[in-house]
Motif scaffolding. Structure first.
Motif, PDB file in Angstrom:
ATOM      1  N   LEU A   1       0.817  -1.207   0.000  1.00 44.21           N
ATOM      2  CA  LEU A   1       0.000   0.000   0.000  1.00 44.21           C
ATOM      3  C   LEU A   1       0.852   1.259   0.000  1.00 44.21           C
ATOM      4  O   LEU A   1       0.561   2.228  -0.722  1.00 44.21           O
ATOM      5  N   ILE A   2       1.922   1.259   0.780  1.00 45.92           N
ATOM      6  CA  ILE A   2       2.825   2.415   0.823  1.00 45.92           C
ATOM      7  C   ILE A   2       3.490   2.614  -0.531  1.00 45.92           C
ATOM      8  O   ILE A   2       3.595   3.740  -1.033  1.00 45.92           O
ATOM      9  N   HIS A   3       3.905   1.514  -1.144  1.00 50.07           N
ATOM     10  CA  HIS A   3       4.536   1.603  -2.468  1.00 50.07           C
ATOM     11  C   HIS A   3       3.547   2.162  -3.491  1.00 50.07           C
ATOM     12  O   HIS A   3       3.887   3.047  -4.295  1.00 50.07           O
ATOM     13  N   THR A   4       2.308   1.668  -3.462  1.00 49.46           N
ATOM     14  CA  THR A   4       1.274   2.162  -4.368  1.00 49.46           C
ATOM     15  C   THR A   4       0.985   3.634  -4.101  1.00 49.46           C
ATOM     16  O   THR A   4       0.835   4.445  -5.032  1.00 49.46           O
ATOM     17  N   PHE A   5       0.925   3.988  -2.835  1.00 50.40           N
ATOM     18  CA  PHE A   5       0.690   5.379  -2.462  1.00 50.40           C
ATOM     19  C   PHE A   5       1.821   6.271  -2.984  1.00 50.40           C
ATOM     20  O   PHE A   5       1.578   7.370  -3.505  1.00 50.40           O
ATOM     21  N   ASN A   6       3.059   5.831  -2.860  1.00 47.20           N
ATOM     22  CA  ASN A   6       4.198   6.603  -3.369  1.00 47.20           C
ATOM     23  C   ASN A   6       4.122   6.796  -4.879  1.00 47.20           C
ATOM     24  O   ASN A   6       4.388   7.891  -5.388  1.00 47.20           O
ATOM     25  N   LYS A   7       3.734   5.720  -5.606  1.00 52.77           N
ATOM     26  CA  LYS A   7       3.596   5.850  -7.064  1.00 52.77           C
ATOM     27  C   LYS A   7       2.496   6.852  -7.409  1.00 52.77           C
ATOM     28  O   LYS A   7       2.652   7.699  -8.295  1.00 52.77           O
ATOM     29  N   THR A   8       1.384   6.760  -6.690  1.00 52.12           N
ATOM     30  CA  THR A   8       0.278   7.689  -6.933  1.00 52.12           C
ATOM     31  C   THR A   8       0.709   9.119  -6.621  1.00 52.12           C
ATOM     32  O   THR A   8       0.402  10.059  -7.379  1.00 52.12           O
ATOM     33  N   LEU A   9       1.427   9.296  -5.548  1.00 54.64           N
ATOM     34  CA  LEU A   9       1.906  10.624  -5.158  1.00 54.64           C
ATOM     35  C   LEU A   9       2.869  11.188  -6.203  1.00 54.64           C
ATOM     36  O   LEU A   9       2.776  12.371  -6.567  1.00 54.64           O
ATOM     37  N   GLU A  10       3.775  10.364  -6.710  1.00 54.09           N
ATOM     38  CA  GLU A  10       4.691  10.816  -7.756  1.00 54.09           C
ATOM     39  C   GLU A  10       3.924  11.222  -9.014  1.00 54.09           C
ATOM     40  O   GLU A  10       4.239  12.231  -9.648  1.00 54.09           O
ATOM     41  N   ASN A  11       2.900  10.445  -9.359  1.00 55.85           N
ATOM     42  CA  ASN A  11       2.073  10.761 -10.516  1.00 55.85           C
ATOM     43  C   ASN A  11       1.360  12.103 -10.312  1.00 55.85           C
ATOM     44  O   ASN A  11       1.322  12.945 -11.217  1.00 55.85           O
ATOM     45  N   ILE A  12       0.824  12.314  -9.123  1.00 55.83           N
ATOM     46  CA  ILE A  12       0.142  13.579  -8.815  1.00 55.83           C
ATOM     47  C   ILE A  12       1.121  14.744  -8.873  1.00 55.83           C
ATOM     48  O   ILE A  12       0.817  15.805  -9.435  1.00 55.83           O
TER      49      ILE A  12
END
Length: 111
Positions: A18-29
């Motif tokens: 979940l943290i990894h997915t959150f980081n990817k989403t944050l980078e995309n944002i």
């Protein structure tokens, strides 16, 4: 006890995912925001330039209006060349008086 440990390990793995997915989403944002900021700055520059250009255009139109009025007045006075010469002499004499007054002020400041 082993069951609880396996469950805890599984939960930790899920949290890491979940943290990894959150980081990817944050980078995309962040990437999208940086692109949006670039677009905003470009749009802002365009808006500012358009305002500047419209202000310049309005100023030029006012200058042209004043010039056309002055040209009309000069044409009206062209028959009265003596009046214009008289006004020019008066203006010259006032300029000379101003220059003398400025010179005296400078002399007084230096004393």
């Amino acid at each position: 006890m082993e069951h609880k440990l396996d469950k805890l390990t599984e939960n930790i793995s899920d949290i890491k995912t979940l943290i990894h997915t959150f980081n990817k989403t944050l980078e995309n944002i962040e990437h999208r925001l940086s692109r949006l900021e670039q677009m905003d700055s470009i749009e802002h520059r365009v808006e500012v330039n358009q305002i500047d250009l419209s202000d310049i255009k309005e100023s030029l139109q006012r200058i042209e209006d004043v010039q056309s009025t002055v040209v009309k007045e000069i044409k009206n006075y062209s028959g009265n060349g003596e009046d214009i010469k008289y006004i020019n002499r008066r203006l010259d004499s006032h300029l000379i008086k101003l220059a003398k007054a400025e010179e005296e002020i400078i002399i007084l400041k230096n004393k």
